[in-house]
Structure formats: C-alpha cells, structure tokens
Write an enzyme that holds these catalytic residues in place. Structure first.
Site, PDB file in Angstrom:
ATOM      1  CB  ALA A  11      -0.696   0.592   1.475  1.00 57.73           C
ATOM      2  N   GLY A  31       1.743   2.813  -2.802  1.00 58.65           N
ATOM      3  CA  GLY A  31       2.089   3.289  -3.548  1.00 58.65           C
ATOM      4  C   GLY A  31       0.235   4.159  -3.334  1.00 58.65           C
ATOM      5  CG  ASP A  32      -2.459   1.647  -2.766  1.00 54.26           C
ATOM      6  OD1 ASP A  32      -3.134   1.643  -4.292  1.00 54.26           O
ATOM      7  OD2 ASP A  32      -2.982   0.191  -1.768  1.00 54.26           O
TER       8      ASP A  32
HETATM    9  O1  RIB Z   1      -1.659  -1.937  -3.195  1.00 55.14           O
HETATM   10  C1  RIB Z   1      -1.776  -2.762  -2.427  1.00 55.14           C
HETATM   11  C2  RIB Z   1      -3.068  -3.423  -1.788  1.00 55.14           C
HETATM   12  O2  RIB Z   1      -3.373  -4.972  -3.031  1.00 55.14           O
HETATM   13  C3  RIB Z   1      -3.207  -4.268  -0.685  1.00 55.14           C
HETATM   14  O3  RIB Z   1      -4.231  -4.006   0.100  1.00 55.14           O
HETATM   15  C4  RIB Z   1      -4.160  -5.349  -1.406  1.00 55.14           C
HETATM   16  O4  RIB Z   1      -5.490  -5.581  -1.335  1.00 55.14           O
HETATM   17  C5  RIB Z   1      -4.414  -5.363  -2.655  1.00 55.14           C
HETATM   18  O5  RIB Z   1      -5.030  -4.306  -3.250  1.00 55.14           O
END
Ligand code: RIB
Length: 298
Positions: free
Chosen positions: A240, A242-243
C-alpha cells in the site's frame, strides 16, 4: 472532495523470511487480516490527510465486509456509496518477506459488481474535485466513472494497477496517471521510466511514475519535470505504499497545494507507511506527515 471509485479487500497477510517457490512449503513468521484494497487504501490515505473523502465500492455480506466498512468509516471516509452485495468480499492473499517486499493475489469477489455506475455514483463523482481510479475493479466501471468526471471538469487520477493495458477510451479522460515503473513498462514497452514518461505523456497530460526506493518522476505536457528521491527509511512492509502516495497526493492537489509540494507530501506519507505493517493500518495522519517532512529537513 476526493471521490475514490474502486476496490476494497480483506488482506490475508503471511510474513515469511523467504517466499515459497512453486511446489515448496515454508514456515511463516506471522499472519494477520487487515482491511485493504487499492481503492480503500487510497481513500483512507486521503481521509487521514484531512480532505473530505468518499468511497464508491462494494463489499460482500460476510464478516470481512463489515470490517472493511468499519475501517473506512473510522478513518473518516464517507461510505454511503459502499454497497453490500450477496457473496464474499474481495480478498488479497499477500506474502511479505523480510525485506518488506510483497507478492499479492487478488480475488475480486464483491468488487466485480463495480463494472458499472450504481444509483448515486454519477452525482457523487460530478460533485467532486478529484476522482481516483485503479484497475482492481472491472475496466468498464472505471471508464464510466472517468467519463462522468471528465464531463463535469473533475480531475481524474488513475493508478493502472494491477498492470494491464489501458484502452485509449479510458486514458483520454485521465488527467494524471500514476503508474509504478513496472506498470509504466507494461503501458509503453519502456523499462526505463525516463523513456516511458514521454511516451505516457502522448496519452495523458500529467504523469507521476513511482519507482520505490528510487523515488518519483513527474512530468507534464508543459515540459515541467520533477525527479524526487525517496526518503531513506527502512522498509518493514511496502504493501500500500503506492496507494498511500496517490491518496495523499490527490488530497493535497484537491486542497490546492502546488504539484511539487503535493508530490513531497505523497512521498513522505509513503515513506511513513512502509515503516508500519499492513495496508489500512499503515497510513499516516496529516500531522505525522508534517512532522516527518519537518524532521527530514526537506
Ligand atoms: O496496493 C496494496 C493492495 O493491493 C492491498 O491492500 C491488497 O488488497 C491489494 O489490493
């Protein structure tokens, strides 16, 4: 207001010294279940950065669905557009190694109903400053969301992950594309981000290529270029990152922060997130980010 249209999952995470090869069984060090999913992670990161955030997605009518919903709500994400459908929630099967690297299998589950806009979605998107999209939900739904956003002058930010070719019909409605270097290579055939960037700018006006420990490379069609090194921190779990970067970048852009400063906030947030385990649990608050950037003297 930031609106995220996309995926949410329960992450089933095994921590191991070295991931197993095909046909091999290895002992894991620990296991945890953590709400995640690229869409939900981006929404939580944006909400913790203290910008109004809503999430448009779907969970199953199982125990995971309840936990995912509660985690989003606790983070301050508006969840009236999170529907509950029959069946199981999305799951992500994640192996994290001792270097903090990971590999992930995503099983769509309830996310698959996001192949279209549901009642209320178009109005919610039209009333936003920024729409965040990823590719864990079907392309058709993301394309419909981008079309509504573009028609209402809402900035569209697409993370093309998991990596797959993106049709021109979607890209033509994207303002800012945020691939990592692997996704940039899938989209352009160029493994060097410096060469992928101009190729991507043929399709979208702004691009930020994230490069893990190498930082981020930003460019736009006006010729502006920013190369920002990553903050030197020890990674415990890069899930996560990148998120988190995208969620905080979008939050800062939505509150009017200039692009370089918004990139710096996103990078700082990502650096903080990789020092903590898990997806949704690893995203820093706005105060954490501010302190980190101050302490690192940048
Ligand atoms: O980018 C990370 C995410 O990728 C994780 O939380 C997992 O759920 C996947 O979707």
């Amino acid at each position: 207001m930031v609106t995220v249209f996309g995926s949410c999952n329960m992450d089933l995470v095994a921590y191991v010294a070295t991931p197993p090869r095909r046909g091999e069984t290895v002992h894991g060090r620990a296991f945890s279940t953590v709400p995640g999913g690229k869409g939900a992670n981006q929404a939580i990161a944006a909400a913790r950065a203290e910008v109004g955030t809503r999430f448009l997605g779907a969970v199953g009518d199982d125990e995971f669905g309840g936990r995912i919903r509660a985690t989003l709500a606790e983070a301050g994400v508006e969840t009236t557009g999170l529907r509950t459908v029959e069946g199981h929630s999305g799951t992500a099967h994640i192996v994290v190694d001792d270097d903090g690297g990971n590999s992930i299998i995503v099983v769509g589950g309830a996310n698959d109903v996001m192949d279209r806009l549901h009642p209320g979605d178009a109005e919610a998107i039209a009333a936003s400053d920024c729409l965040l999209l990823q590719l864990e939900t079907p392309l058709r739904g993301a394309s419909a969301a981008a079309e509504v956003a573009a028609a209402h002058g809402v900035r569209v930010v697409l993370t093309p992950a998991p990596a797959e070719p993106v049709p021109e019909s979607l890209l033509s409605n994207v303002d800012l594309l945020v691939p990592n270097e692997h996704e940039a290579a899938v989209l352009t055939g160029e493994s060097d981000p410096e060469r992928a960037l101009p190729a991507l700018l043929d399709s979208v006006p702004e691009v930020a290529v994230t490069m893990g420990g190498e930082g981020v490379l930003y460019g736009n069609r006006s010729g502006e270029r920013v190369r920002m090194p990553a903050f030197p921190v020890r990674a415990v779990d890069t899930t996560a990152a990148g998120d988190t970067f995208v969620g905080v970048l979008a939050a800062e852009l939505a509150r009017g922060t200039d692009t370089t400063e918004a990139l710096r906030h996103g990078s700082g947030a990502a650096a903080l997130s990789i020092q903590r385990k898990g997806a949704s649990g690893s995203m820093p608050s706005r105060e954490d980010i501010r302190e980190f950037l101050e302490d690192s003297g940048s």
